[in-house]
Design a protein around this motif. Structure first.
Motif, PDB file in Angstrom:
ATOM      1  N   ARG A 122       0.776  -1.229  -0.124  1.00  0.00           N
ATOM      2  CA  ARG A 122      -0.017  -0.067  -0.025  1.00  0.00           C
ATOM      3  C   ARG A 122       0.837   1.058  -0.002  1.00  0.00           C
ATOM      4  O   ARG A 122       1.853   1.462   0.743  1.00  0.00           O
ATOM      5  CB  ARG A 122      -0.784   0.100   1.514  1.00  0.00           C
ATOM      6  N   HIS A 123       0.602   2.312  -0.873  1.00  0.00           N
ATOM      7  CA  HIS A 123       1.306   3.568  -0.598  1.00  0.00           C
ATOM      8  C   HIS A 123      -0.061   4.592  -0.990  1.00  0.00           C
ATOM      9  O   HIS A 123      -0.551   4.820  -2.024  1.00  0.00           O
ATOM     10  CB  HIS A 123       2.209   3.665  -1.801  1.00  0.00           C
ATOM     11  N   GLY A 124      -0.396   5.199   0.223  1.00  0.00           N
ATOM     12  CA  GLY A 124      -1.515   6.371   0.177  1.00  0.00           C
ATOM     13  C   GLY A 124      -2.767   5.687  -0.058  1.00  0.00           C
ATOM     14  O   GLY A 124      -3.230   4.662   0.631  1.00  0.00           O
ATOM     15  N   ASP A 125      -3.410   5.976  -1.114  1.00  0.00           N
ATOM     16  CA  ASP A 125      -4.740   5.632  -1.427  1.00  0.00           C
ATOM     17  C   ASP A 125      -4.700   4.414  -2.702  1.00  0.00           C
ATOM     18  O   ASP A 125      -5.622   4.193  -3.011  1.00  0.00           O
ATOM     19  CB  ASP A 125      -5.588   6.787  -1.990  1.00  0.00           C
ATOM     20  N   GLN A 126      -3.613   4.028  -2.855  1.00  0.00           N
ATOM     21  CA  GLN A 126      -3.215   3.025  -3.970  1.00  0.00           C
ATOM     22  C   GLN A 126      -2.613   1.772  -3.465  1.00  0.00           C
ATOM     23  O   GLN A 126      -1.929   1.796  -2.495  1.00  0.00           O
ATOM     24  CB  GLN A 126      -2.325   3.595  -5.132  1.00  0.00           C
ATOM     25  N   ILE A 127      -2.788   0.446  -4.112  1.00  0.00           N
ATOM     26  CA  ILE A 127      -1.763  -0.694  -3.926  1.00  0.00           C
ATOM     27  C   ILE A 127      -1.011  -0.638  -5.235  1.00  0.00           C
ATOM     28  O   ILE A 127      -1.222  -0.437  -6.616  1.00  0.00           O
ATOM     29  CB  ILE A 127      -2.776  -1.752  -4.164  1.00  0.00           C
ATOM     30  N   VAL A 128       0.398  -0.857  -4.854  1.00  0.00           N
ATOM     31  CA  VAL A 128       1.434  -0.858  -5.899  1.00  0.00           C
ATOM     32  C   VAL A 128       1.533  -2.468  -6.005  1.00  0.00           C
ATOM     33  O   VAL A 128       1.908  -3.285  -5.078  1.00  0.00           O
ATOM     34  CB  VAL A 128       2.748  -0.435  -5.393  1.00  0.00           C
TER      35      VAL A 128
END
Length: 432
Positions: free
Chosen positions: A400-406
């Motif tokens: 997870r990074h902020g409001d996203q999934i990498v």
């Protein structure tokens, strides 16, 4: 909702490179069956031939070897001497050696191995332990990858890179050289060897290759699922992986705090006899927790007071939708969200097509499934269907990074790419 609404492929391809090589021990082929205890082995014959060279010829031959291979490896003479040290027992029957002879002998019992010649796939991703130089609002990461070379032997290799504030991904240039670590400790146990290995600090993260070092791993270290584990303020990186001996498999655990030194330990218990275990990033209710697949078909939740021993398990998910009717498995450690634990899964459908889906588990009781994706988040695009194993997209762990999934993912067991997923949009597509 169409997957293109919340998933963005990055087109950042990591492909295998045949030019990246390590040196590993070379052992002459099997001796004749009628060899007597007093007979000399092939290794003895090679040693005798080297000793038969006069000093000038030996020095000339060593200089020629160095000229051929010096630019391909760090500290070649030290590598040659270390190999000769490993063979001390075989050399003791011979006359004393000059330093030049020992170095030359070491060279004769090594060979280059193109460790990622066939494939570079099944990635997992974690935050870099050193965040210096991270972009503003972004984060540095370490990517682990399964590399496959001649004989389909798998090893573990790494890359580093950055995630920008907007979710765009960049990967640092790959070093030209590659190296295996030194085995600094080996302890035998009933379940198998416990091994500690260490790289040199001057070796770039992309130079580091963990090649099989035990009999249980001899044909591969496969599909490492890395996770950053938090326990009483202390952060450790663990990865479960499959050790393959050529005839059998088992789950093992690797541990590191800096990606320079690593401990590798076999896991015990009935749940550790299969592939695909994934550790939660923290204890739940005071216990360690894993997602596993003991029966080759369904997913189970297992808890334990002992990080190295895993038994039993509670059925968590079974194939439900057509894209996963053959079997399901996890795609790395669960990711903690405000809404619960996001578990990425893989499903196998018609004509053995692999796709990636997701489930949402209750945060305080992950045995409860809150939601599940009816359709895959990611399936092979037309351009991603061809490779060593066609029609496969697969990952061993996202972040997870902020409001996203990498999401790093492999394509047809050949190369790797990245995608990013908007968390809010993803959750809206999942059914209770």
């Amino acid at each position: 909702m169409s997957s293109v609404t919340f998933l963005n492929r990055q087109a950042l391809y990591l492909r295998p490179d045949t030019a990246r090589v390590i040196v590993r021990p070379f052992k002459p082929t099997t001796e004749p069956r009628d060899l007597k205890p007093t007979d000399k082995t092939r290794a003895n014959h090679i040693v005798d031939r080297v000793l038969g060279l006069d000093p000038e010829a030996a020095a000339s031959q060593l200089a020629d070897v160095l000229e051929n291979f010096q630019g391909r490896h760090r500290n070649l003479l030290a590598i040659f001497e270390a190999r000769a040290d490993e063979m001390e027992e075989a050399l003791i029957a011979h006359a004393s050696f000059s330093r030049t002879q020992r170095q030359l002998l070491g060279a004769y019992f090594l060979n280059e191995y193109s460790f990622e010649a066939s494939a570079l796939f099944n990635p997992s991703i974690v935050s870099h332990p050193d965040q210096s130089g991270a972009p503003e609002g972004g984060r540095r990461f370490i990517l682990s990858l399964r590399a496959v070379g001649e004989g389909h032997v798998s090893s573990l290799t790494f890359r580093s890179g950055s995630i920008a504030a907007d979710g765009s991904v960049s990967v640092d240039p790959t070093a030209r050289l590659a190296a295996m670590p030194k085995v600094v400790r080996r302890v035998g146990s009933p379940e198998g060897d416990h091994v500690e290995v260490a790289f040199k600090s001057e070796e770039d993260i992309s130079e580091r290759v963990i090649f099989p070092v035990t009999q249980a791993q001899s044909n591969g270290i496969e599909d490492a699922r890395f996770v950053e584990f938090a326990d009483d303020g202390r952060k450790t990186f663990y990865a479960t992986y499959t050790a393959y001996s050529g005839t059998g498999i088992r789950s093992e655990l690797i541990e590191t705090s800096d990606f320079l030194s690593f401990k590798m330990v076999p896991l015990r218990g009935s749940a550790a006899r299969n592939k695909g275990m994934a550790l939660f990033p923290r204890k739940i209710g005071g216990r360690y927790a894993m997602i596993a697949r003991q029966d080759n078909e369904n997913l189970y939740l297992i808890t334990s007071d002992d990080l190295y021993s895993w038994d039993g398990g509670e059925l968590l998910l079974k194939p439900e939708f057509p894209w996963e009717f053959v079997q399901i498995g996890n795609c790395g450690s669960p990711i903690e969200l405000d809404e619960g634990w996001l578990l990425l899964t893989h499903g196998v459908g018609p004509v053995r097509k692999y796709s990636i889906g997701a489930a949402l588990l209750a945060k305080n009781d992950p045995s409860k499934v809150l939601a599940r994706s009816r359709e895959p988040l990611l399936r092979p695009e037309p351009s991603e269907r061809e490779g060593y194993v066609p029609n496969v997209v697969y990952t061993c762990g996202a972040m997870r990074h902020g409001d996203q999934i990498v999401l790093p993912y492999a394509v047809s067991d050949t190369y790797s790419n990245f995608a990013t997923i908007k968390i809010a949009a993803l959750l809206k597509t999942m059914e209770n």
